[in-house]
Design an enzyme around this catalytic site. Structure first.
Site, short mmCIF file in Angstrom:
data_model
loop_
_atom_site.label_atom_id
_atom_site.label_comp_id
_atom_site.label_asym_id
_atom_site.label_seq_id
_atom_site.Cartn_x
_atom_site.Cartn_y
_atom_site.Cartn_z
N CYS A 6 45.91 41.72 102.82
CA CYS A 6 44.59 42.26 102.45
C CYS A 6 43.58 41.96 103.55
O CYS A 6 42.73 42.79 103.87
CB CYS A 6 44.13 41.69 101.10
SG CYS A 6 44.92 42.47 99.67
N ASP A 29 54.91 44.02 113.48
CA ASP A 29 55.25 42.70 112.96
C ASP A 29 55.04 41.67 114.08
O ASP A 29 55.42 41.88 115.23
CB ASP A 29 56.70 42.67 112.47
CG ASP A 29 56.98 41.45 111.59
OD1 ASP A 29 57.22 41.63 110.39
OD2 ASP A 29 56.96 40.32 112.12
N HIS A 45 46.33 46.10 96.74
CA HIS A 45 47.18 44.91 96.65
C HIS A 45 48.21 45.07 95.53
O HIS A 45 47.86 45.19 94.36
CB HIS A 45 46.36 43.65 96.41
CG HIS A 45 47.22 42.42 96.34
ND1 HIS A 45 47.59 41.70 97.47
CD2 HIS A 45 47.85 41.81 95.29
CE1 HIS A 45 48.39 40.70 97.10
NE2 HIS A 45 48.56 40.75 95.79
N THR A 93 58.01 36.45 102.11
CA THR A 93 57.07 35.39 102.50
C THR A 93 55.61 35.81 102.32
O THR A 93 54.75 34.96 102.20
CB THR A 93 57.29 34.96 103.96
OG1 THR A 93 57.15 36.10 104.81
CG2 THR A 93 58.67 34.34 104.16
N HIS A 96 52.32 40.67 99.37
CA HIS A 96 51.64 41.97 99.34
C HIS A 96 52.74 42.95 99.75
O HIS A 96 53.31 42.81 100.84
CB HIS A 96 50.47 41.96 100.33
CG HIS A 96 49.68 43.23 100.40
ND1 HIS A 96 48.30 43.28 100.22
CD2 HIS A 96 50.06 44.52 100.64
CE1 HIS A 96 47.88 44.54 100.35
NE2 HIS A 96 48.94 45.32 100.62
N HIS A 98 55.27 45.27 101.24
CA HIS A 98 55.37 45.78 102.61
C HIS A 98 56.78 46.27 102.87
O HIS A 98 57.75 45.71 102.37
CB HIS A 98 54.97 44.72 103.64
CG HIS A 98 55.70 43.41 103.50
ND1 HIS A 98 55.35 42.47 102.56
CD2 HIS A 98 56.75 42.89 104.18
CE1 HIS A 98 56.16 41.43 102.67
NE2 HIS A 98 57.03 41.66 103.64
N HIS A 100 59.41 46.99 105.92
CA HIS A 100 59.74 46.79 107.33
C HIS A 100 60.36 48.09 107.84
O HIS A 100 61.30 48.61 107.22
CB HIS A 100 60.79 45.68 107.49
CG HIS A 100 60.35 44.33 106.99
ND1 HIS A 100 59.92 43.33 107.84
CD2 HIS A 100 60.31 43.80 105.74
CE1 HIS A 100 59.63 42.24 107.13
NE2 HIS A 100 59.86 42.50 105.86
P1 AMP Z 1 58.78 39.18 104.43
O1 AMP Z 1 59.45 37.95 104.95
O2 AMP Z 1 59.69 40.30 104.04
O3 AMP Z 1 57.77 38.84 103.34
O4 AMP Z 1 57.97 39.77 105.65
C1 AMP Z 1 56.76 39.25 106.11
C2 AMP Z 1 56.64 39.68 107.54
O5 AMP Z 1 55.29 39.54 107.93
C3 AMP Z 1 57.47 38.87 108.52
O6 AMP Z 1 58.38 39.74 109.21
C4 AMP Z 1 56.43 38.26 109.45
O7 AMP Z 1 56.86 38.19 110.79
C5 AMP Z 1 55.26 39.20 109.29
N1 AMP Z 1 53.96 38.61 109.55
C6 AMP Z 1 53.46 37.43 109.09
N2 AMP Z 1 52.20 37.25 109.52
C7 AMP Z 1 51.88 38.34 110.27
C8 AMP Z 1 50.72 38.75 111.00
N3 AMP Z 1 49.61 38.00 111.04
N4 AMP Z 1 50.77 39.92 111.66
C9 AMP Z 1 51.88 40.69 111.62
N5 AMP Z 1 53.00 40.37 110.95
C10 AMP Z 1 53.01 39.22 110.29
ZN ZN Z 2 47.09 41.79 99.43
#
Ligand code: AMP
Ligand code: ZN
Length: 115
Positions: A6, A29, A45, A93, A96, A98, A100
């Protein structure tokens, strides 16, 4: 709300934008696992795939349209992969929703590795 993505949408945390419209935001990423590794997120969100419902599934459809558009415009002619991790077992992790978008290499297939 204390949500990293967010904050990225709001511009409070920097990111490298690859696409944006009124519904979704796509960015690089920070820790890529493939030569191309983008994240496509809804501007609303939604905490993860387990929270997709009749009212918000339009974002998912739109995200897949955007992924196809990015794949065409950036020339992922050998293919690409879209992955979403939901919950602890899948290693989510950021809570929100997302997707990939991975491309640029020949990928294997395993539940323990997205690439
Ligand atoms: P997941 O583990 O599937 O929840 O994916 C979270 C992703 O967010 C991971 O691949 C991280 O590398 C990426 N990530 C975390 N912080 C950031 C950020 N500030 N900018 C871009 N990507 C991020
Ligand atoms: Zn969010």
């Amino acid at each position: 709300m204390d949500c990293l993505f967010c904050k990225i949408i709001a511009g409070e945390v920097p990111s490298t934008k690859v696409y944006e419209d009124d519904m979704v935001y796509a960015f690089k990423d920070i820790s890529p696992v493939a030569p191309v590794h983008y994240l496509i997120i809804p501007k609303e969100h939604i905490s993860g795939a387990s929270e997709i419902n009749e009212a918000n599934s339009k974002y998912v459809a739109h995200i897949f349209e955007v992924a196809a558009r990015i794949a065409k415009s950036e020339g992922f002619e050998n293919g690409f992969r879209i992955v979403t991790n939901c919950g602890e077992d899948a290693g989510q992790t950021v809570h929100h929703l997302h997707f990939h978008l991975l491309a640029g290499k020949k990928m294997g297939w395993s539940a323990d590795s997205a690439v």
